[in-house]
Write an enzyme that holds these catalytic residues in place. Structure first.
Site, mmCIF file in Angstrom:
data_model
loop_
_atom_site.group_PDB
_atom_site.id
_atom_site.type_symbol
_atom_site.label_atom_id
_atom_site.label_comp_id
_atom_site.label_asym_id
_atom_site.label_seq_id
_atom_site.Cartn_x
_atom_site.Cartn_y
_atom_site.Cartn_z
ATOM 1 N N CYS A 101 2.877 -1.468 15.788
ATOM 2 C CA CYS A 101 2.714 -1.274 14.345
ATOM 3 C C CYS A 101 2.012 -2.468 13.697
ATOM 4 C CB CYS A 101 4.089 -1.065 13.717
ATOM 5 S SG CYS A 101 4.017 -0.901 11.936
ATOM 6 N N CYS A 131 7.841 -4.139 15.597
ATOM 7 C CA CYS A 131 7.585 -3.080 16.578
ATOM 8 C C CYS A 131 6.189 -3.320 17.140
ATOM 9 C CB CYS A 131 7.661 -1.702 15.913
ATOM 10 S SG CYS A 131 9.275 -1.336 15.208
ATOM 11 N N CYS A 169 7.270 -6.467 7.086
ATOM 12 C CA CYS A 169 8.430 -5.891 7.779
ATOM 13 C C CYS A 169 8.927 -6.897 8.813
ATOM 14 C CB CYS A 169 8.020 -4.595 8.480
ATOM 15 S SG CYS A 169 9.403 -3.755 9.283
ATOM 16 N N CYS A 227 -0.326 6.432 10.011
ATOM 17 C CA CYS A 227 0.953 5.805 10.367
ATOM 18 C C CYS A 227 0.716 4.524 11.132
ATOM 19 C CB CYS A 227 1.752 6.714 11.301
ATOM 20 S SG CYS A 227 2.376 8.168 10.561
ATOM 21 N N CYS A 265 3.261 8.623 0.720
ATOM 22 C CA CYS A 265 3.975 7.741 1.647
ATOM 23 C C CYS A 265 4.143 6.389 0.946
ATOM 24 C CB CYS A 265 3.137 7.607 2.918
ATOM 25 S SG CYS A 265 3.792 6.398 4.072
ATOM 26 N N GLU A 290 0.830 -1.207 0.000
ATOM 27 C CA GLU A 290 0.000 0.000 0.000
ATOM 28 C C GLU A 290 0.864 1.257 0.000
ATOM 29 O OE1 GLU A 290 -4.031 -1.170 2.354
ATOM 30 O OE2 GLU A 290 -2.246 -1.101 3.569
HETATM 31 N N1 SAH Z 1 10.426 1.298 9.437
HETATM 32 C C1 SAH Z 1 10.442 2.711 9.282
HETATM 33 C C2 SAH Z 1 9.353 3.280 8.407
HETATM 34 C C3 SAH Z 1 7.979 2.773 8.612
HETATM 35 S S1 SAH Z 1 7.146 3.289 10.090
HETATM 36 C C4 SAH Z 1 10.459 3.371 10.633
HETATM 37 O O1 SAH Z 1 10.387 2.684 11.634
HETATM 38 O O2 SAH Z 1 10.582 4.585 10.707
HETATM 39 C C5 SAH Z 1 6.597 4.923 9.763
HETATM 40 C C6 SAH Z 1 6.232 5.682 11.027
HETATM 41 O O3 SAH Z 1 4.969 5.238 11.562
HETATM 42 C C7 SAH Z 1 7.256 5.460 12.114
HETATM 43 O O4 SAH Z 1 7.584 6.677 12.741
HETATM 44 C C8 SAH Z 1 6.505 4.561 13.069
HETATM 45 O O5 SAH Z 1 7.037 4.625 14.344
HETATM 46 C C9 SAH Z 1 5.097 5.093 12.964
HETATM 47 N N2 SAH Z 1 4.074 4.181 13.473
HETATM 48 C C10 SAH Z 1 4.074 2.839 13.419
HETATM 49 N N3 SAH Z 1 2.964 2.338 14.003
HETATM 50 C C11 SAH Z 1 2.236 3.404 14.443
HETATM 51 C C12 SAH Z 1 0.966 3.540 15.110
HETATM 52 N N4 SAH Z 1 0.239 2.480 15.433
HETATM 53 N N5 SAH Z 1 0.526 4.769 15.402
HETATM 54 C C13 SAH Z 1 1.255 5.857 15.046
HETATM 55 N N6 SAH Z 1 2.440 5.794 14.402
HETATM 56 C C14 SAH Z 1 2.934 4.578 14.095
#
Ligand code: SAH
Length: 392
Positions: free
Chosen positions: A139, A136, A132, A360, A125, A93
């Site tokens: 996420c 995390c 991935c 995000c 984006c 996406e």
């Molecule tokens: N792997 C990379 C890029 C993808 S994440 C990274 O970690 O930066 C893109 C952004 O979305 C990151 O700042 C991540 O911390 C944030 N993000 C991930 N899950 C989220 C959530 N549930 N709510 C808000 N931001 C989130």
């Protein structure tokens, strides 16, 4: 003979390719412009290339493109999520994000935003991996697991296809979709070099942000290579133990390793990195966290983006992930204000696209199983995006 896939090749590589076919070098510039500036999807469209050479190209090369499977538009803020099918049936996406409403920013950036023409901005984006591997805990993408890296051609084609869906020019790119860009470094940088080329999509390097979970060695490499793209770091905690809970990759690169790399980055480039920070209620939003942040900002001049935690309940999180709750809005503003008090530039991001699970961390498409189902039925539309291959 295996056909050469052209999308993702640099101008120089295209020159070598056309020369290997016995053609003159300038043909490469034509191909380059047709592929990347005009978004051609077949050789027949390339009207200034002779029929004979078009036939040679069809026999010796391919021009793959992503297929748009679904486009969802947020009725609330116009954010548009695009679901793409790759040539092997995998799904990713991308999200088109219109400018934020400046009235929602409480600080002085407001006036600047109007005058800097932010309302003309259109940000895309993009994803760098299918799924991935980082896991995390906040996420959705992490719940899909890792499937594969995207090629530079697939990264660039997200921009080309999204541009077709957009009513105005895409001006900014953020590498913040599915996946960890630094784990696909070479293809990511190859895509950057192509999209910034004036004969291609001509997106300014300063309008491109690469976001990482914190691969310190790659941050140093980026600093050494001196591309003018911006760096964002998903920080989320400066306490090593807490960050390890949130982002298990901290076991590989500790908070101290990261800070050292960021200091190096700033020294080399004089560009301030952006720190992304999701305040979680009672976990990383305390006075002690603010103190740590202020100390860090003395070592590494930075900007801070506070991102509200977007729910990933649709992935049915368990364990530590299930305990994470967003800091209430009021306290989030206090947190931001405390950082501003220490002369740190802080933006509190809106949750554009949350209503269509495009915010995000919410990007997650159904994995292999459903991708195969979709590949088998051209018109099939997934019922809902659920954990599978995710985009952040
Ligand atoms: N792997 C990379 C890029 C993808 S994440 C990274 O970690 O930066 C893109 C952004 O979305 C990151 O700042 C991540 O911390 C944030 N993000 C991930 N899950 C989220 C959530 N549930 N709510 C808000 N931001 C989130």
């Amino acid at each position: 003979m295996k056909k050469q896939s052209l999308k993702g090749l640099s101008l120089k590589e295209l020159q070598e390719f056309v020369e290997s076919l016995g053609e003159r070098k300038y043909r490469a510039a034509q191909l380059f412009s047709w592929m990347y500036a005009k978004g051609a999807e077949s050789f027949d469209e390339m009207t200034d290339i002779s029929r004979e050479f078009q036939a040679v190209l069809s026999a010796r090369a391919t021009l793959e493109h992503l297929e748009v499977v679904r486009k969802s538009v947020s009725p609330r803020d116009g954010t548009t999520k695009l679901l793409f099918r790759l040539h092997d049936g995998m799904m990713i996406e991308s999200v088109l994000i219109p400018p934020e409403d400046p009235d929602r920013q409480p600080d002085s950036t407001k006036a600047g935003k109007h005058s800097s023409g932010a309302e003309q901005r259109l940000t895309l984006c993009i994803s760098t991996q299918v799924g991935c591997p980082l896991d995390c805990k906040f996420c959705a993408t992490g719940t899909m697991g890792f499937h594969r890296n995207l090629s530079a051609g697939e990264i660039i084609d997200q921009v080309i296809q999204a541009q077709r869906s957009a009513t105005r020019r895409i001006t900014n790119l953020v590498y913040m979709g599915m996946g960890e860009p630094m784990l696909n470094y070479d293809e990511v940088m190859r895509s950057v070099d192509i999209v910034t080329d004036g004969r291609s999509l001509n997106i300014g390097a300063r309008h491109i942000t690469i976001s990482t979970a914190g691969y310190a060695d790659r941050i140093r490499q980026m600093a050494d290579e001196k591309r003018r793209v911006k760096l964002a770091l998903s920080l989320h905690s400066l306490d090593n133990e807490k960050r390890t809970k949130l982002m298990p990759m901290t076991k590989k690169y500790s908070v101290d390793d990261l800070i050292d790399a960021l200091e190096y980055y700033y020294r080399k480039t004089r560009h301030r990195p952006t720190f992304e920070y999701i305040p979680f209620d009672g976990f990383n939003d305390t006075k002690a966290d603010i103190k740590r942040f202020v100390r860090l900002s003395k070592r590494v001049p930075c900007k801070v983006n506070i991102i509200p935690f977007h729910s990933i309940d649709f992935t049915e999180p368990s364990g530590f992930g299930a305990t994470l709750k967003p800091t209430p809005r009021e306290r989030m503003e206090e947190f931001a204000q405390a950082l501003r008090g220490a002369r740190i530039t802080v933006m509190v991001r809106s949750s554009a696209g949350e209503d269509i699970e495009a915010a995000c961390g919410q990007l997650a498409v159904e994995e292999g199983r459903s991708a195969k189902r979709l590949a088998g039925s051209k018109n099939a539309v997934p019922k809902k995006t659920t954990p599978g291959s995710a985009v952040n």
